[in-house]
Design an enzyme around this catalytic site. Sequence first.
Site, PDB file in Angstrom:
ATOM      1  N   GLN A   1      -4.797  -1.333   9.626  1.00  9.82           N
ATOM      2  CA  GLN A   1      -4.690  -2.668   9.039  1.00  9.82           C
ATOM      3  C   GLN A   1      -5.254  -3.718  10.000  1.00  9.82           C
ATOM      4  OE1 GLN A   1      -3.709  -3.244   5.898  1.00  9.82           O
ATOM      5  NE2 GLN A   1      -3.933  -5.453   6.069  1.00  9.82           N
TER       6      GLN A   1
ATOM      7  N   ASP B   1     -11.253   2.891   3.908  1.00  6.38           N
ATOM      8  CA  ASP B   1     -11.534   1.452   3.922  1.00  6.38           C
ATOM      9  C   ASP B   1     -13.041   1.179   3.790  1.00  6.38           C
ATOM     10  OD1 ASP B   1      -9.685  -0.636   4.068  1.00  6.38           O
ATOM     11  OD2 ASP B   1      -9.201  -0.241   6.167  1.00  6.38           O
TER      12      ASP B   1
ATOM     13  N   LYS C   1       0.844  -1.205   0.000  1.00  3.67           N
ATOM     14  CA  LYS C   1       0.000   0.000   0.000  1.00  3.67           C
ATOM     15  C   LYS C   1       0.873   1.247   0.000  1.00  3.67           C
ATOM     16  CE  LYS C   1      -3.832  -2.349   2.268  1.00  3.67           C
ATOM     17  NZ  LYS C   1      -4.518  -2.701   3.517  1.00  3.67           N
TER      18      LYS C   1
HETATM   19  N1  GUN Z   1      -6.929  -6.748   6.227  1.00  3.12           N
HETATM   20  C1  GUN Z   1      -7.290  -7.520   5.179  1.00  3.12           C
HETATM   21  N2  GUN Z   1      -7.970  -6.792   4.260  1.00  3.12           N
HETATM   22  C2  GUN Z   1      -8.041  -5.540   4.758  1.00  3.12           C
HETATM   23  C3  GUN Z   1      -8.608  -4.338   4.262  1.00  3.12           C
HETATM   24  O1  GUN Z   1      -9.215  -4.270   3.189  1.00  3.12           O
HETATM   25  N3  GUN Z   1      -8.454  -3.244   5.054  1.00  3.12           N
HETATM   26  C4  GUN Z   1      -7.813  -3.303   6.246  1.00  3.12           C
HETATM   27  N4  GUN Z   1      -7.733  -2.180   6.961  1.00  3.12           N
HETATM   28  N5  GUN Z   1      -7.281  -4.390   6.734  1.00  3.12           N
HETATM   29  C5  GUN Z   1      -7.388  -5.506   5.984  1.00  3.12           C
END
Ligand code: GUN
Length: 298
Positions: free
Chosen positions: A99, A122, A55
């Site tokens: 996350q 998100d 990311k």
């Molecule tokens: N962990 C796995 N997928 C995601 C996601 O789309 N967003 C976040 N914040 N954590 C994750």
Amino acid sequence: MAVAKRIDGKAKAAELAESITRDTAALLDEYGIKPGLAVIIIGEDPASQVYVRNKKRTAEACGFNSVQHTLAEDVSQADVLQLIDELNNDGAIHGILVQLPLPDHLDEQSITQAVAPSKDVDGFHFVNIGKLTAGHTADAFVPCTPAGCMLMIEDELGRDLSGKNAVIIGRSNIVGKPMAALLLQVNATVTITHSRTKDLPKVVAGADIIIAAVGRPNMVKADWVKPGAVIIDVGINRVEKIIDGEMKMGLTGDVDFDDVSTVAGAVTPVPGGVGPMTITMLMANTLRSARLAAGLEG
Ligand code: GUN
């Protein structure tokens, strides 16, 4: 004999990232605004570290201000909430992502709900979930994985899914439920299946569109699949598999790609399908947030 098209999520994500990069440069040029994305990672989960690194790399490549906060496994709930509060009030930050999964002692719900809805790139805040469910996507942040899946489905089947049966395997808040809302919005007939569903293969056999998001390696087989179906594989399972003639740890989806390819119309691979699209949609949401904050959208 393989017949299905392999949907190249990596190439599509790269194309979208290029257009986000151009729009980001224009935003900086015309308005002096640089989209800011803050990612909070807590603890040592190796998969999360890989996702967060990707990311950050993509955010930097798009020209964003990318900030990472790495917190210790034993950080207190109060300290996490304080950091989120600071980021909520930081004018240079337009997107905040915590996350998941979180260490067990932290309360995931109060943490995800502490992020300001206007920075919730998100799409996990109840305000954004509510808007999506009510069909108000014009001013909602849509969760990144389902948003990316929709773009790939649109490429195969167009923007109106009237008369199409979509079957989602998995009822998570991150994928299954928002996916259902997005598919309904474009007139698909939607079924959400899960671990308590009776005769899953039979339900899936009626699907023109299959979204597999359960976390069970290679679960969906050719004899579950209607000829010509479009299959989106959201699963990311770490399994031992033969890579270059040797047994190694590798990634496999929830769909048996080679098997379903003999029947399906189009299938996303793992890796190289949904994963890269998810990251690019995070960038799209962050750019949109920066534009919304400046009154340029909405
Ligand atoms: N962990 C796995 N997928 C995601 C996601 O789309 N967003 C976040 N914040 N954590 C994750």
